[in-house]
Design an enzyme around this catalytic site. Structure first.
Site, PDB file in Angstrom:
ATOM      1  N   LYS A   1       0.857  -1.177   0.000  1.00  8.35           N
ATOM      2  CA  LYS A   1       0.000   0.000   0.000  1.00  8.35           C
ATOM      3  C   LYS A   1       0.894   1.228   0.000  1.00  8.35           C
ATOM      4  O   LYS A   1       1.801   1.346   0.824  1.00  8.35           O
ATOM      5  CB  LYS A   1      -0.923   0.032   1.225  1.00  8.35           C
TER       6      LYS A   1
ATOM      7  N   HIS B   1     -12.670  11.176  11.862  1.00  8.40           N
ATOM      8  CA  HIS B   1     -13.161  10.401  10.722  1.00  8.40           C
ATOM      9  C   HIS B   1     -13.145   8.900  11.008  1.00  8.40           C
ATOM     10  O   HIS B   1     -14.128   8.204  10.749  1.00  8.40           O
ATOM     11  CB  HIS B   1     -12.293  10.719   9.499  1.00  8.40           C
TER      12      HIS B   1
ATOM     13  N   MET C   1      -5.554   2.202  18.750  1.00  8.03           N
ATOM     14  CA  MET C   1      -5.551   2.123  17.290  1.00  8.03           C
ATOM     15  C   MET C   1      -4.958   3.351  16.606  1.00  8.03           C
ATOM     16  O   MET C   1      -4.892   3.395  15.384  1.00  8.03           O
ATOM     17  CB  MET C   1      -6.993   1.918  16.793  1.00  8.03           C
TER      18      MET C   1
END
Length: 332
Positions: free
Chosen positions: A78, A149, A230
């Site tokens: 990625k 978000h 996270m």
């Protein structure tokens, strides 16, 4: 990818960002991430060293995450990063990325997949995998630190994973907390804004911020809580007090990243935690580690985000897109 479900070896499948929402469900993201975590713990999949650089333009961070899943036949990377001014200046999200998949037998490019929504869903899937395998079965209150978000994705995935009856939340900018309230309301669960000490009510806490200083302290966390960290994925970032890791049983996606760019970097530096004290969550998934062993144990998942998560989810997207005839397929 290796089982013939993707485009033929001489063709490239392109799945643009605009299609991802119709091709990737939270359930399929969960399954892909859970499977690749287990493969990592078995030694059948490994990540490549992360490249992450400040490019000296637009204050952007750009880099690469990649790996090879021998069990799944998935090879790739990625490419992307964080452009902090995108939203205010251009009306697009700050995180931008694209996933590239290659044929592990020949090295030929096989697929190019939009990586923005994919990244949000795989990150949420990782925390929900940790909740499924490490939280107490009777956990009722979910705590959230962060309301940006990514927080909405985290909240939806967690509420689908476990039978929570209430959500509580805190954010550095409290005016953003209604975002969490709306998501909780959509999922049929009440929401309450709290101060940080109030998080002691939570049975599970998800931290999802970009902080470089801890906000969740050890005394904010009650015995028996599961914490999913996270937001820390860069050297210097920190969401929770290092002392909390010293009290907890610590799990991670990958140990090398956990101690170098994850929450564990601070606890290791302070001598509160050793690298050998950290367990890959894939070992719990595969049954070689018991995971939680008591109702009072604090468990903590250090989710730094590994390239194999992106590749596993991207491979699932490509398979679905090709099967449905939705991918753009071009010769290579």
């Amino acid at each position: 990818m290796a089982d013939g479900t993707a485009a033929p070896a001489n063709e490239l499948a392109i799945v643009p960002e605009s299609m991802i929402a119709d091709l990737l469900t939270r359930r399929s993201a969960f399954a892909a991430v859970e499977s690749v975590f287990a493969a990592m713990a078995r030694g059948e999949a490994y990540n490549f060293p992360v490249v992450r650089e400040a490019i000296g333009h637009e204050d952007a961070l750009y880099g690469f995450k990649g790996g090879f899943d021998r069990a799944g036949g998935v090879l790739g990377l990625k490419a992307g990063g964080y452009w902090p001014h995108n939203l205010e200046r251009r009306g697009i999200i700050n995180h931008q990325s694209t996933v590239f998949l290659f044929d592990p037998d020949t090295g030929r490019v096989r697929a190019m997949v939009g990586g923005n929504l994919l990244t949000a869903l795989r990150t949420a899937a990782a925390s929900s995998v940790s909740i499924r395998h490490l939280a107490r079965k009777d956990a009722k209150v979910l705590g959230m630190i962060g309301a940006g978000h990514q927080a909405g994705f985290q909240l939806r995935a967690a509420l689908e994973t476990h039978a929570f009856e209430k959500v509580i939340g805190w954010n550095m900018h409290p005016e953003m907390l209604p975002n969490l309230g709306r998501v909780a309301g959509e999922m049929g669960v009440p929401f309450e804004a709290v101060e940080l000490p109030g998080l002691s009510e939570a049975d599970v806490i998800i931290t999802i911020t970009s902080s470089f200083a801890p906000t969740l302290m050890a005394d904010h966390v009650s015995p028996g809580t599961h914490v999913a960290c996270m937001g820390t994925d860069t050297k210097g970032k920190q969401e929770v007090e290092a002392a909390l890791l010293g009290r907890a049983t610590v799990f991670c996606d990958e140990v090398a990243q956990s101690v170098s760019i994850g929450e564990a970097q601070h606890a290791v530096a302070a001598g509160l935690l050793a690298e050998g004290d950290i367990t890959q969550i894939g070992a719990v998934i595969g049954g070689t580690h018991p995971g939680r062993t008591s109702a009072d144990e604090i468990t903590l998942f250090d989710g730094t985000g590994v390239g194999l998560q992106d590749l596993a989810v991207a491979a699932a997207i490509v398979e679905t897109a090709v099967d449905r005839g939705l991918a753009t397929v071009v010769p290579v």
